[in-house]
Scaffold this motif. Structure first.
Motif, PDB file in Angstrom:
ATOM      1  N   LYS A 193       3.722  10.706 -23.281  1.00  0.00           N
ATOM      2  CA  LYS A 193       4.934   9.931 -23.544  1.00  0.00           C
ATOM      3  C   LYS A 193       5.247   8.998 -22.385  1.00  0.00           C
ATOM      4  CE  LYS A 193       7.086  13.393 -26.564  1.00  0.00           C
ATOM      5  NZ  LYS A 193       8.175  14.404 -26.668  1.00  0.00           N
ATOM      6  N   ARG A 194       5.116   9.499 -21.139  1.00  0.00           N
ATOM      7  CA  ARG A 194       5.379   8.631 -19.993  1.00  0.00           C
ATOM      8  C   ARG A 194       4.374   7.478 -19.948  1.00  0.00           C
ATOM      9  NH1 ARG A 194       7.814   8.815 -15.037  1.00  0.00           N
ATOM     10  NH2 ARG A 194       9.520   9.593 -16.330  1.00  0.00           N
ATOM     11  N   LEU A 195       3.122   7.758 -20.215  1.00  0.00           N
ATOM     12  CA  LEU A 195       2.113   6.695 -20.221  1.00  0.00           C
ATOM     13  C   LEU A 195       2.408   5.662 -21.305  1.00  0.00           C
ATOM     14  CD1 LEU A 195      -1.099   8.848 -19.659  1.00  0.00           C
ATOM     15  CD2 LEU A 195      -0.151   7.174 -18.065  1.00  0.00           C
ATOM     16  N   GLU A 224       0.827  -1.206   0.000  1.00  0.00           N
ATOM     17  CA  GLU A 224       0.000   0.000   0.000  1.00  0.00           C
ATOM     18  C   GLU A 224       0.861   1.256   0.000  1.00  0.00           C
ATOM     19  OE1 GLU A 224      -0.235  -2.463   2.115  1.00  0.00           O
ATOM     20  OE2 GLU A 224      -2.228  -3.350   1.859  1.00  0.00           O
ATOM     21  N   GLU A 225       1.938   1.250   0.784  1.00  0.00           N
ATOM     22  CA  GLU A 225       2.823   2.409   0.826  1.00  0.00           C
ATOM     23  C   GLU A 225       3.544   2.615  -0.508  1.00  0.00           C
ATOM     24  OE1 GLU A 225       1.551   1.551   4.718  1.00  0.00           O
ATOM     25  OE2 GLU A 225       2.556   0.190   3.319  1.00  0.00           O
ATOM     26  N   MET A 226       3.929   1.510  -1.156  1.00  0.00           N
ATOM     27  CA  MET A 226       4.570   1.636  -2.460  1.00  0.00           C
ATOM     28  C   MET A 226       3.580   2.136  -3.509  1.00  0.00           C
ATOM     29  SD  MET A 226       7.691   1.160  -2.048  1.00  0.00           S
ATOM     30  CE  MET A 226       8.220   1.122  -3.764  1.00  0.00           C
ATOM     31  N   LEU A 227       2.299   1.758  -3.369  1.00  0.00           N
ATOM     32  CA  LEU A 227       1.270   2.286  -4.269  1.00  0.00           C
ATOM     33  C   LEU A 227       1.161   3.795  -4.123  1.00  0.00           C
ATOM     34  CD1 LEU A 227      -2.237   0.876  -5.017  1.00  0.00           C
ATOM     35  CD2 LEU A 227      -2.062   3.182  -4.122  1.00  0.00           C
ATOM     36  N   ILE A 228       1.197   4.272  -2.879  1.00  0.00           N
ATOM     37  CA  ILE A 228       1.132   5.716  -2.633  1.00  0.00           C
ATOM     38  C   ILE A 228       2.333   6.419  -3.265  1.00  0.00           C
ATOM     39  CG2 ILE A 228       1.279   7.479  -0.823  1.00  0.00           C
ATOM     40  CD1 ILE A 228      -0.268   5.474   0.984  1.00  0.00           C
ATOM     41  N   LEU A 229       3.516   5.866  -3.044  1.00  0.00           N
ATOM     42  CA  LEU A 229       4.727   6.456  -3.612  1.00  0.00           C
ATOM     43  C   LEU A 229       4.658   6.499  -5.131  1.00  0.00           C
ATOM     44  CD1 LEU A 229       7.682   7.440  -3.457  1.00  0.00           C
ATOM     45  CD2 LEU A 229       8.381   5.033  -3.408  1.00  0.00           C
ATOM     46  N   ALA A 230       4.287   5.378  -5.747  1.00  0.00           N
ATOM     47  CA  ALA A 230       4.265   5.306  -7.208  1.00  0.00           C
ATOM     48  C   ALA A 230       3.251   6.275  -7.805  1.00  0.00           C
ATOM     49  CB  ALA A 230       3.947   3.873  -7.643  1.00  0.00           C
ATOM     50  N   ARG A 238       2.296  11.467 -10.748  1.00  0.00           N
ATOM     51  CA  ARG A 238       1.659  12.783 -10.879  1.00  0.00           C
ATOM     52  C   ARG A 238       2.648  13.836 -11.362  1.00  0.00           C
ATOM     53  NH1 ARG A 238      -3.332  13.450  -8.724  1.00  0.00           N
ATOM     54  NH2 ARG A 238      -2.965  15.691  -8.577  1.00  0.00           N
ATOM     55  N   SER A 239       3.919  13.656 -11.035  1.00  0.00           N
ATOM     56  CA  SER A 239       4.940  14.614 -11.476  1.00  0.00           C
ATOM     57  C   SER A 239       5.845  14.029 -12.553  1.00  0.00           C
ATOM     58  CB  SER A 239       5.792  15.061 -10.276  1.00  0.00           C
ATOM     59  OG  SER A 239       5.027  15.781  -9.342  1.00  0.00           O
ATOM     60  N   ALA A 243       0.822   5.049 -13.399  1.00  0.00           N
ATOM     61  CA  ALA A 243      -0.021   5.463 -14.521  1.00  0.00           C
ATOM     62  C   ALA A 243      -1.271   6.189 -14.040  1.00  0.00           C
ATOM     63  CB  ALA A 243      -0.402   4.247 -15.365  1.00  0.00           C
ATOM     64  N   VAL A 244      -1.860   5.710 -12.942  1.00  0.00           N
ATOM     65  CA  VAL A 244      -3.049   6.373 -12.403  1.00  0.00           C
ATOM     66  C   VAL A 244      -2.722   7.806 -12.009  1.00  0.00           C
ATOM     67  CG1 VAL A 244      -4.672   6.401 -10.452  1.00  0.00           C
ATOM     68  CG2 VAL A 244      -4.202   4.265 -11.648  1.00  0.00           C
ATOM     69  N   GLY A 245      -1.576   8.011 -11.358  1.00  0.00           N
ATOM     70  CA  GLY A 245      -1.177   9.367 -10.991  1.00  0.00           C
ATOM     71  C   GLY A 245      -1.014  10.262 -12.200  1.00  0.00           C
ATOM     72  N   ALA A 246      -0.360   9.751 -13.244  1.00  0.00           N
ATOM     73  CA  ALA A 246      -0.154  10.545 -14.456  1.00  0.00           C
ATOM     74  C   ALA A 246      -1.481  10.834 -15.155  1.00  0.00           C
ATOM     75  CB  ALA A 246       0.793   9.806 -15.399  1.00  0.00           C
ATOM     76  N   MET A 247      -2.350   9.832 -15.250  1.00  0.00           N
ATOM     77  CA  MET A 247      -3.642  10.036 -15.906  1.00  0.00           C
ATOM     78  C   MET A 247      -4.490  11.042 -15.150  1.00  0.00           C
ATOM     79  SD  MET A 247      -4.889   6.338 -17.415  1.00  0.00           S
ATOM     80  CE  MET A 247      -4.506   5.296 -16.003  1.00  0.00           C
TER      81      MET A 247
END
Length: 378
Positions: free
Chosen positions: A349-351, A69-75, A80-81, A243-247
């Protein structure tokens, strides 16, 4: 099932987001890309100060005892950035091999350096002929006294040009495409005969690495495909969250643009057809968010066959969503999204790179079909 963050997880999320919001703007990121390493050593030191680089490791090994869960938060926050630093290669990939394949002594040697930001790892697995097949390995490992000598070439080694150690897959026996006989070794960068770094389309770094009788410092497994599969499954979970953060960001960016860009005397966001596209983006993101949560839970599964099937499904859903969200964002922004000076194209591009890492959508859809689908027939 309750997916709300607890107090500690909320504080972790807030601290990462605050740091990246303050110090990782779009212009700052462009400056990092142009730097010597292609990413920011200063930001890497900041991550270490926040405790992020020790997050996935146990306290006994010198880490902070975080879980999936913590790694999900980090990723997700890194996504997002669209950060450039080697958190994925060092913490998720290299760190995964240490957590699941190294003994306590080796973890004790490397984890404190990773947590302090001094030690970087990279996973050298892909070869020219292997494409997405993890078990397609020509690189050889031969006994050399009490150790192993590694010979072969690896491509697309994420952040391989700045890594201190490589986790290398090499064949100890069997044929090129056999699952059996694929060993996993830790090789110091000084043993590589050549390391040629390059920039990927999204601005992140990778390298081609050659080994010629390179002496491995440690053998993590002489027959290690189960270990490789487990680490890659955890990596897929991290990629889904990223990917969720970027989207999420590119969707918000698109909505803001639709509210301000006018055509025929009115904001384009008032046109129903474009509203439908924005709604489709939101649905795809929320479906992917659910799959990212699912991936974080499934990555801990002990049934390897079931875990692999789950990750195939995660890759299919998130890959499709990434393409839809990225393409809709470009279309709704128009020509401005194709310029280097605007962030939307960089997120796309990142996605795109994310979707191709460890197998694209079509690859995982075929694998999921061959496995009988996500839900097995009775």
């Amino acid at each position: 099932m309750d997916f709300d963050l607890n107090e500690e997880q909320s504080l972790l999320q807030d601290s990462i987001r605050r740091t990246l919001t303050d110090r990782y703007g779009f212009e700052a990121r462009r400056g990092f890309i142009a730097g010597e390493t292609g990413w920011s050593r200063e930001m890497w030191a900041q991550y270490a100060e926040l405790g992020l680089l020790g997050l996935p490791f146990s306290e006994e090994d010198g880490g902070f005892g975080g879980g999936a869960e913590e790694m999900l938060i980090l990723a997700e926050q890194m996504g997002r950035s669209i950060t450039l630093e080697p958190w994925f290669s060092t913490l998720v990939l290299g760190g995964g091999f240490l957590r699941h394949g190294a003994d306590a002594r080796l973890r004790g040697e490397l984890v404190p350096g990773i947590a302090s930001g001094e030690t970087l790892l990279a996973f050298a697995q892909q070869e020219r002929q292997s494409r997405y097949d993890l078990h397609d390995v020509q690189t050889t490992a031969k006994r050399d006294g009490s150790g192993w000598a590694i010979t072969g070439r690896k491509g697309m080694v994420l952040h391989g040009d700045t890594a201190d150690h490589f986790v290398v897959t090499a064949r100890t026996g069997g044929g090129q495409r056999d699952r059996q006989g694929v060993g996993v070794f830790l090789v110091p960068k000084s043993e590589a005969s050549s390391v040629k770094g390059f920039r990927q389309v999204d601005g992140s770094r990778a390298a081609e690495v050659a080994f010629e009788n390179a002496r491995a410092s440690h053998c993590l497994s002489e027959d290690g495909m189960d270990l490789v599969d487990r680490v890659v499954d955890e990596a897929i979970a991290a990629l889904a969250a990223e990917a969720v953060g970027a989207m999420d960001v590119v969707h918000a960016m698109t909505l803001d643009y639709m509210k301000t860009r006018t055509q025929f005397g009115r904001p384009i966001g008032t046109f129903q057809a474009l509203q439908h596209k924005a709604a489709d983006m939101l649905v795809a993101i929320e479906q992917s968010r659910s799959m990212a949560y699912f991936a974080a839970m499934a990555s801990r599964g002990e049934n390897a066959e079931e875990r692999r099937r789950d990750m195939h499904a995660v890759k299919v859903q998130v890959g499709r969503a990434s393409r839809l969200v990225g393409q809709h964002s470009i279309q709704l922004h128009g020509g401005i999204a194709m310029t280097m000076e605007y962030a939307a194209g960089h997120y796309f591009k990142r996605l795109t790179v994310n979707e191709a890492t460890f197998g694209d959508t079509d690859h995982h859809l075929r694998a999921l079909s061959d496995a009988g689908g996500l839900v097995q027939a009775a």
